[in-house]
Enzyme design. Structure first.
Site, mmCIF file in Angstrom:
data_model
loop_
_atom_site.group_PDB
_atom_site.id
_atom_site.type_symbol
_atom_site.label_atom_id
_atom_site.label_comp_id
_atom_site.label_asym_id
_atom_site.label_seq_id
_atom_site.Cartn_x
_atom_site.Cartn_y
_atom_site.Cartn_z
ATOM 1 N N LYS A 14 -4.345 -10.213 35.813
ATOM 2 C CA LYS A 14 -5.128 -11.447 35.960
ATOM 3 C C LYS A 14 -4.247 -12.696 35.835
ATOM 4 O O LYS A 14 -4.321 -13.598 36.657
ATOM 5 C CB LYS A 14 -6.259 -11.510 34.919
ATOM 6 C CG LYS A 14 -7.251 -10.358 35.010
ATOM 7 C CD LYS A 14 -8.432 -10.542 34.077
ATOM 8 C CE LYS A 14 -8.091 -10.445 32.596
ATOM 9 N NZ LYS A 14 -7.662 -9.097 32.151
ATOM 10 N N ARG A 89 -15.932 -12.362 27.688
ATOM 11 C CA ARG A 89 -15.524 -10.998 27.356
ATOM 12 C C ARG A 89 -16.632 -10.224 26.647
ATOM 13 O O ARG A 89 -16.439 -9.043 26.331
ATOM 14 C CB ARG A 89 -14.317 -11.074 26.423
ATOM 15 C CG ARG A 89 -13.047 -10.441 26.970
ATOM 16 C CD ARG A 89 -11.975 -10.676 25.929
ATOM 17 N NE ARG A 89 -10.800 -9.907 26.144
ATOM 18 C CZ ARG A 89 -9.686 -10.374 26.710
ATOM 19 N NH1 ARG A 89 -9.628 -11.604 27.165
ATOM 20 N NH2 ARG A 89 -8.638 -9.603 26.814
ATOM 21 N N ARG A 128 4.969 -4.755 30.472
ATOM 22 C CA ARG A 128 4.919 -6.173 30.092
ATOM 23 C C ARG A 128 5.558 -6.386 28.718
ATOM 24 O O ARG A 128 6.182 -7.416 28.471
ATOM 25 C CB ARG A 128 3.459 -6.649 30.080
ATOM 26 C CG ARG A 128 3.304 -8.127 29.775
ATOM 27 C CD ARG A 128 1.892 -8.628 30.038
ATOM 28 N NE ARG A 128 0.938 -8.094 29.091
ATOM 29 C CZ ARG A 128 -0.387 -8.214 29.206
ATOM 30 N NH1 ARG A 128 -0.908 -8.841 30.241
ATOM 31 N NH2 ARG A 128 -1.187 -7.699 28.297
ATOM 32 N N ARG A 134 4.919 -9.757 23.692
ATOM 33 C CA ARG A 134 3.678 -10.066 22.973
ATOM 34 C C ARG A 134 3.425 -9.048 21.881
ATOM 35 O O ARG A 134 3.524 -7.846 22.100
ATOM 36 C CB ARG A 134 2.497 -10.037 23.953
ATOM 37 C CG ARG A 134 2.207 -11.367 24.595
ATOM 38 C CD ARG A 134 1.211 -11.251 25.713
ATOM 39 N NE ARG A 134 -0.052 -10.619 25.318
ATOM 40 C CZ ARG A 134 -1.108 -10.558 26.113
ATOM 41 N NH1 ARG A 134 -1.056 -11.069 27.318
ATOM 42 N NH2 ARG A 134 -2.209 -9.972 25.705
ATOM 43 N N ARG A 146 -7.650 -2.080 22.473
ATOM 44 C CA ARG A 146 -8.034 -3.075 23.490
ATOM 45 C C ARG A 146 -8.768 -2.413 24.648
ATOM 46 O O ARG A 146 -9.720 -2.972 25.188
ATOM 47 C CB ARG A 146 -6.799 -3.830 23.981
ATOM 48 C CG ARG A 146 -6.362 -4.903 22.993
ATOM 49 C CD ARG A 146 -4.917 -5.253 23.129
ATOM 50 N NE ARG A 146 -4.604 -5.921 24.362
ATOM 51 C CZ ARG A 146 -3.359 -6.029 24.837
ATOM 52 N NH1 ARG A 146 -2.343 -5.509 24.165
ATOM 53 N NH2 ARG A 146 -3.144 -6.657 25.953
#
Ligand code: ADP
Length: 192
Positions: A14, A89, A128, A134, A146
């Site tokens: 996204k 969300r 990522r 992160r 998640r």
């Protein structure tokens, strides 16, 4: 004003696609995840409270992100609309968004969903992690939570927006360029 929602599981791409979309359609990108990471980096009280939830793969309270969104709507000028990334969300957030927009007589324009299967979510996030560093991408347990949170709390929004005729889905499994082409084709058809 246009109010697009960029939807999809964590790691669907996204954020990557958002950059190209906002440029092409003169929109403001609002990523609640990014806004929260800025609060964490700034060491604010909100950031401190959010960090433990984010690192556990849980969601921060609805009111926190709803407030962030409304304040962005009220302060950003000179764009054709907004591209919401990572918000709403939960069903409660979607209902809150409807109420915020109703104050100025507006509604959600369309939901553009980028879909990838669960196995690919993990692959993408692992990749990522090596690039962005992160904290919530670092632990397998956080990633699993998640994915669970996405299925339990966020996926019901597909039906919420489908029932309103606003839900459009594209295949997110291709290359960045392929997905971008598909997103643009879809958004052109929405605007045309
Ligand atoms: P991802 O690309 O993995 O979905 P995001 O940057 O969108 O990551 O979000 C990172 C984390 O920030 C989420 O796992 C969640 O803890 C928190 N967060 C982001 N947006 C919201 C939201 N709308 N409601 C609650 N928590 C959120």
């Amino acid at each position: 004003m246009k109010y697009y929602i960029l939807f999809g599981p964590p790691g669907a791409g996204k954020g990557t696609q958002a950059t190209a979309i906002v440029e092409k359609y003169n929109l403001r990108h609002i990523s609640t995840g990014e806004l929260l990471r800025k609060e964490i980096a700034a060491g604010s009280e909100l950031g401190l409270r959010a960090k433990s939830l984010i690192d556990a793969g849980a969601l921060v309270p609805d009111e926190v992100v709803e407030g962030m969104i409304e304040s962005e709507f009220n302060t950003v000028k000179g764009v054709a609309g907004f591209l919401l990334d990572g918000f709403p969300r939960t069903t409660a957030q979607a209902e809150a968004l409807d109420k915020i927009l109703a104050k100025t007589g507006e509604t959600v324009t369309s939901v553009v969903s980028i879909m990838i299967p669960d196995e690919m979510i993990k692959e993408r996030i692992r990749h990522r992690a090596t690039i962005e560093g992160r904290a919530d991408d670092a632990k397998e347990e956080t990633i699993d939570n998640r994915i669970k949170t996405y299925h339990e709390k966020t996926e019901p929004l597909v039906e919420y927006y489908r029932a309103q005729g606003k839900y459009r889905e594209i295949d997110g499994t291709g290359t960045i360029d392929q997905v971008r082409t598909n997103v643009f084709t879809l958004m052109d058809s929405l605007n045309g």
